[in-house]
Design a protein around this motif. Structure first.
Motif, short mmCIF file in Angstrom:
data_model
loop_
_atom_site.label_atom_id
_atom_site.label_comp_id
_atom_site.label_asym_id
_atom_site.label_seq_id
_atom_site.Cartn_x
_atom_site.Cartn_y
_atom_site.Cartn_z
N THR A 1 -1.86 -5.61 2.39
CA THR A 1 -3.22 -6.38 2.58
C THR A 1 -3.31 -7.22 1.31
O THR A 1 -2.68 -7.11 0.57
CB THR A 1 -4.36 -5.22 2.58
N ASN B 1 0.84 -1.19 -0.09
CA ASN B 1 0.15 -0.10 0.17
C ASN B 1 1.02 1.44 0.07
O ASN B 1 2.10 1.12 0.15
CB ASN B 1 -1.02 -0.01 1.49
N SER B 2 0.37 2.47 -0.02
CA SER B 2 1.06 3.61 -0.17
C SER B 2 1.96 3.83 0.95
O SER B 2 2.98 4.59 1.08
CB SER B 2 0.20 4.81 -0.58
#
Length: 113
Positions: free
Chosen positions: A105, A99-100
């Motif tokens: 996830t 993710n950023s």
């Protein structure tokens, strides 16, 4: 299904034999509910990973559910494969980008099964 995280450069191969098989005697795997735990602990921010989806019925070696290595106090158990994983047991390879914020996830391709 069980899952195994690895760098894209390590796949495909005829038989999966990560270093842990020689050093610990098994291959670390996860399930869809726990894949983010080792990913965040060991691979935070890495953008070169795949998540292999493995069919346990296609393994010809022992699969045992055991505490993590190292153990997480009161944590989940993980599937450990006690031998090489043949390519025929891998039913899919999913891109596993962070993710950023660098955390992981479960990919959408696995989240809705």
């Amino acid at each position: 299904m069980i899952l195994h995280i690895l760098p894209e450069s390590d796949w495909p191969v005829a038989e999966l034999r990560p270093a842990s098989l020689a050093t610990e005697g098994f291959i670390h795997c996860s399930d869809p509910g726990t894949a983010h735990l080792p990913a965040n602990r060991l691979f935070r921010g890495r953008a070169d990973l795949l998540l292999l989806e493995i069919d346990p019925a296609k393994l010809d070696v022992a699969l045992r559910w055991e505490p993590g290595s190292p153990p997480i106090p009161d944590g989940p158990w993980f599937p450990h494969v006690y031998g090489p994983i043949p390519a025929a047991a891998v039913v899919a390879a999913h891109p596993f980008p962070p993710n950023s914020d660098g955390t992981f996830t479960l990919p959408e391709s696995l989240a809705h099964r």
